[in-house]
Design a protein around this motif. Structure first.
Motif, short mmCIF file in Angstrom:
data_model
loop_
_atom_site.label_atom_id
_atom_site.label_comp_id
_atom_site.label_asym_id
_atom_site.label_seq_id
_atom_site.Cartn_x
_atom_site.Cartn_y
_atom_site.Cartn_z
N THR A 4 8.44 4.57 -2.87
CA THR A 4 8.64 3.49 -3.66
C THR A 4 9.85 2.54 -2.89
O THR A 4 10.46 2.28 -2.88
N GLN A 44 0.64 -1.04 -0.01
CA GLN A 44 0.12 -0.07 0.30
C GLN A 44 0.74 1.31 0.40
O GLN A 44 0.37 1.62 -1.08
N SER A 95 3.24 2.55 -3.11
CA SER A 95 2.48 3.06 -4.33
C SER A 95 2.62 4.45 -4.99
O SER A 95 2.91 4.92 -6.10
#
Length: 456
Positions: free
Chosen positions: A251, A245, A248
């Motif tokens: 990174t 989650q 996204s």
């Protein structure tokens, strides 16, 4: 004579274990300025084994082989067998004299599984023999080992020492080396007692932020507060789900970054609004690396760097999830490479007349402090502390770390778990009124951690 330490832990024998070869006369070791700065703290490690690797039979313990392996190991660790003395400059040093380490045996009137579910941090300390250094330490052992036999046939071994002698990594590698000697294996990490302080060193940075942090720590006196502790084990799948989650948008965030951000932000919510608009977190990072020689991995002593990160309360408390805070933590961790050397310079300058170093101060505190143990994962992805096996396949089911004489806002310790991958263990020490509330936090509970060893 049986000595009761708690209702469930009873010590019944005490002995000394010396190295199998005599130490050369006159040998000794000096402590670094960082070592001596850690002088107020102690290190305690407990290894839990589901089955006892030293049983000769149903009711006997093979202590001879255990002690023989330790005696051979101590040949490699003369710094652990000596006694503390003051040098001509007034600073502490080790006089090697074959005095050995103290070993005690104890029985625990429960099973390991029940103990991990029900024992609190105070009771767990009964598994690690310790007594504070007396005014005259000439006959006082700075390293102590406790062998604890559980009713189920399980075993817990506690190792305690002064933080001046060793940090968590050094204590862990000493214990792991003991298991290698017991199995007749070569040492993976030979102890190194000295290394060049200029190896890989960049130019000195007098304005390093870490020196400002140390100066602030040395000037603060904290009021002792009763602390509570809890250990939470997070599974590989739970951390992967949460990271997916966060990745996204951010990174580069690691399991460490994520868990630090999670606990920092949730603990901040437990504090009173009058605490101010800024929240600070101190980071304790080990400089040993598997991939470079900045500090040799086998270095026996303290190779720690402390730094601080501050965030506005609004950003810490009201950000969308933990992603943004995780990114701040990640960037901070990437900026620490050169801080260690400036810190050594700063400690070296704190000398009184006659080259005696200034008195130690609390390094863990007064602000909330996070300890990073990610370096204990080797290049193959194995957790070094869970590779400590006295017999093949006999990995510990749990490893517990405790630091003595901690005051202030508390500690967050993030370490690998026995589950390979992204699984992690978080040990939290907070003021007692906060720890219970943290364990009821819905955001943390959403990751479905297993809670161990909670309480005062």
């Amino acid at each position: 004579m049986e000595l009761s330490m708690s209702n469930r832990v009873k010590m019944h024998s005490l002995l000394s274990v010396v190295s199998s070869k005599p130490i050369e006369p006159g040998k000794g070791f000096k402590f670094s300025s960082l070592d001596q700065a850690m002088g107020l703290h102690t290190v305690h490690v407990v290894y839990y084994y589901q089955s006892n690797p030293f049983h000769e039979g149903p009711h006997s313990l093979d202590m001879d082989n255990l002690r023989a392996a330790l005696s051979d190991l101590l040949n490699e660790y003369p710094k652990a067998t000596g006694r503390l003395t003051r040098g001509v400059d007034g600073n502490w040093e080790v006089k090697c004299n074959d005095a050995g380490v103290r070993m005690v045996r104890a029985d625990v009137s429960t099973t390991i599984d029940e103990w991990l579910r029900s024992a609190d941090a105070s009771e767990e300390q009964d598994l690690t023999l310790w007594e504070d250094m007396p005014a005259d330490p000439s006959v006082w052992s700075p390293f102590r080992i406790q062998i604890n036999n559980f009713q189920c046939g399980g075993l817990a071994i506690g190792l305690s020492c002064t933080h001046m002698h060793a940090d968590l990594t050094s204590a862990t590698l000493l214990f792991k080396s003991w298991t290698e000697f017991h199995r007749g294996l070569p040492l993976t990490h030979h102890p190194i007692f000295n290394f060049s302080a200029t190896n890989g060193r960049s130019s000195r940075n007098d304005k390093a932020k870490s020196t400002e942090l140390y100066a602030a720590k040395s000037a603060v006196e904290t009021n002792p507060v009763k602390m509570g502790t809890a250990t939470l084990r997070f599974s590989d799948s739970a951390i992967k789900k949460c990271l997916s989650q966060v990745h996204s948008e951010y990174t580069n965030v690691t399991p460490f970054d994520l868990l630090v951000a999670l606990f920092w932000s949730r603990i901040a919510r437990l504090k009173k609004p009058t605490d101010g608009d800024k929240h600070s977190l101190s980071f304790c990072v080990d400089l040993r690396k598997h991939t470079n020689k900045l500090v040799p991995f086998g270095y026996f002593g303290n190779a720690l760097s402390f730094s601080s990160l501050s965030l506005d309360a609004k950003e810490l408390l009201e950000s969308d999830g933990v992603g943004n805070v995780s990114e701040h933590v990640h960037r901070h961790m990437a900026s620490l490479e050169n801080e260690f050397w400036s810190a050594l310079d700063w400690f070296d300058t704190r000398k009184e007349e006659g080259a005696k170093l200034a008195p130690p101060f609390r390094m863990y505190g007064p602000e909330l402090t996070c300890i990073n143990m990610e370096h204990m994962i080797d290049l193959e992805g194995r957790s070094l502390m869970f590779d400590a096996m006295f017999k093949k396949g006999g990995k510990p089911v749990h490893v517990s770390y405790h630091l003595g004489n901690v005051e202030g806002e508390g500690l967050i310790l993030v370490m690998p778990s026995p589950e390979e991958g992204f699984g992690r263990i978080v040990r939290v020490m907070l003021p007692e009124e906060q720890i219970g509330k943290l364990l009821e936090d819905e955001v943390i509970l959403d990751l479905e951690p297993t809670v161990l060893l909670k309480g005062s």
